[in-house]
Write a protein that holds these residues in place. Sequence first.
Motif, short mmCIF file in Angstrom:
data_model
loop_
_atom_site.label_atom_id
_atom_site.label_comp_id
_atom_site.label_asym_id
_atom_site.label_seq_id
_atom_site.Cartn_x
_atom_site.Cartn_y
_atom_site.Cartn_z
N ARG A 51 -9.85 -4.88 -12.77
CA ARG A 51 -10.52 -5.98 -11.92
C ARG A 51 -12.06 -5.95 -12.66
NH1 ARG A 51 -12.97 -3.12 -7.76
NH2 ARG A 51 -12.24 -1.26 -8.33
N TYR A 55 -14.35 -10.01 -8.90
CA TYR A 55 -12.84 -10.50 -8.96
C TYR A 55 -11.78 -9.35 -9.04
CZ TYR A 55 -15.15 -15.01 -10.57
OH TYR A 55 -15.84 -16.03 -10.88
N ASP A 56 -10.60 -9.64 -8.31
CA ASP A 56 -9.52 -8.74 -8.22
C ASP A 56 -8.93 -8.82 -9.25
OD1 ASP A 56 -10.39 -7.50 -5.62
OD2 ASP A 56 -9.04 -8.93 -4.50
N LYS A 57 -8.69 -9.79 -10.07
CA LYS A 57 -8.02 -9.97 -11.21
C LYS A 57 -8.80 -10.38 -12.49
CE LYS A 57 -3.82 -11.09 -8.80
NZ LYS A 57 -2.82 -12.22 -8.55
N GLU A 58 -8.68 -9.76 -13.57
CA GLU A 58 -9.46 -10.35 -14.61
C GLU A 58 -9.37 -11.51 -15.31
OE1 GLU A 58 -9.86 -8.91 -19.41
OE2 GLU A 58 -7.92 -8.18 -18.40
N ALA A 59 -7.84 -12.15 -15.03
CA ALA A 59 -7.63 -13.42 -15.61
C ALA A 59 -8.70 -14.66 -14.76
CB ALA A 59 -6.17 -13.68 -15.18
N ASP A 60 -8.81 -14.16 -13.32
CA ASP A 60 -9.58 -15.15 -12.73
C ASP A 60 -10.93 -15.21 -13.10
OD1 ASP A 60 -7.40 -15.83 -11.09
OD2 ASP A 60 -7.84 -14.32 -9.50
N TYR A 61 -11.56 -14.01 -13.49
CA TYR A 61 -12.66 -13.98 -14.04
C TYR A 61 -12.90 -14.70 -15.34
CZ TYR A 61 -16.86 -12.00 -16.43
OH TYR A 61 -17.90 -11.61 -17.00
N LYS A 63 -11.03 -17.02 -16.80
CA LYS A 63 -10.88 -18.47 -16.10
C LYS A 63 -12.27 -19.33 -15.83
CE LYS A 63 -8.28 -21.72 -13.35
NZ LYS A 63 -7.48 -21.97 -12.17
N ASP A 64 -13.09 -18.55 -14.64
CA ASP A 64 -14.32 -19.05 -14.21
C ASP A 64 -15.16 -18.90 -15.33
OD1 ASP A 64 -12.73 -19.59 -12.00
OD2 ASP A 64 -13.77 -18.02 -10.94
N LYS A 65 -15.45 -17.82 -15.87
CA LYS A 65 -16.58 -17.79 -16.91
C LYS A 65 -16.22 -18.79 -18.19
CE LYS A 65 -20.01 -14.76 -17.53
NZ LYS A 65 -21.02 -14.83 -16.84
#
Length: 196
Positions: A51, A55-61, A63-65
């Motif tokens: 995490r 964010y619960d998922k690194e991939a989401d972080y 992607k957004d960053k």
Amino acid sequence: MKILKICLGISLALLSVSQLNAQHVKLIEGNLDPLKAEKNVSIEFTYNDMRVGKYDKEADYVKDKTADYNKKEPGKGDTWAKNWVGDRKYRFEPKFIELFEKYAEKTVAANAKYTIIFNTNFTEPGYNIGISRKSAEINGEAWIVESANHSNVIAKIKIEKAPGSSFWSGNDFDTGDRLSESYATAGKGLGKFIKK
């Protein structure tokens, strides 16, 4: 002016000590006796189910960053995303190993009888925008396994709240710098824990 400098120095020293004490290292399973006679240990790093911040998922972080940085300057986000992963091998892991070796008084070697698998399961990258800041920190687990048979787990150690750079460090505007210090703190904490 001189008294103000002395008071500031004392305050900073006390904050440094309290920040270092914020880290928790705890044996959650097994025992460390098999490591006592060993002079060498191998270390592997994983980042499974990590995490990041809110964010619960690194991939989401990531992607957004990446999208945020690319909006500000085309290509900047892509460079940041490469560094986010690349810093592990070139900055974080060497810092962890350096401090671990110093405090555990063991050498990290590929052919060791036991391997420490350190999985980072939470990263708070923190930030420093000059007028406001948040320190970085990591949480993880260190599994000590037989090198020849990773399914033979000797011990599991939990490391929580390994802090990154302190607020008076003028060098912590970079995420990699802050997190490098978190890994150094975690390596030091694990090394001390194993030595005692």
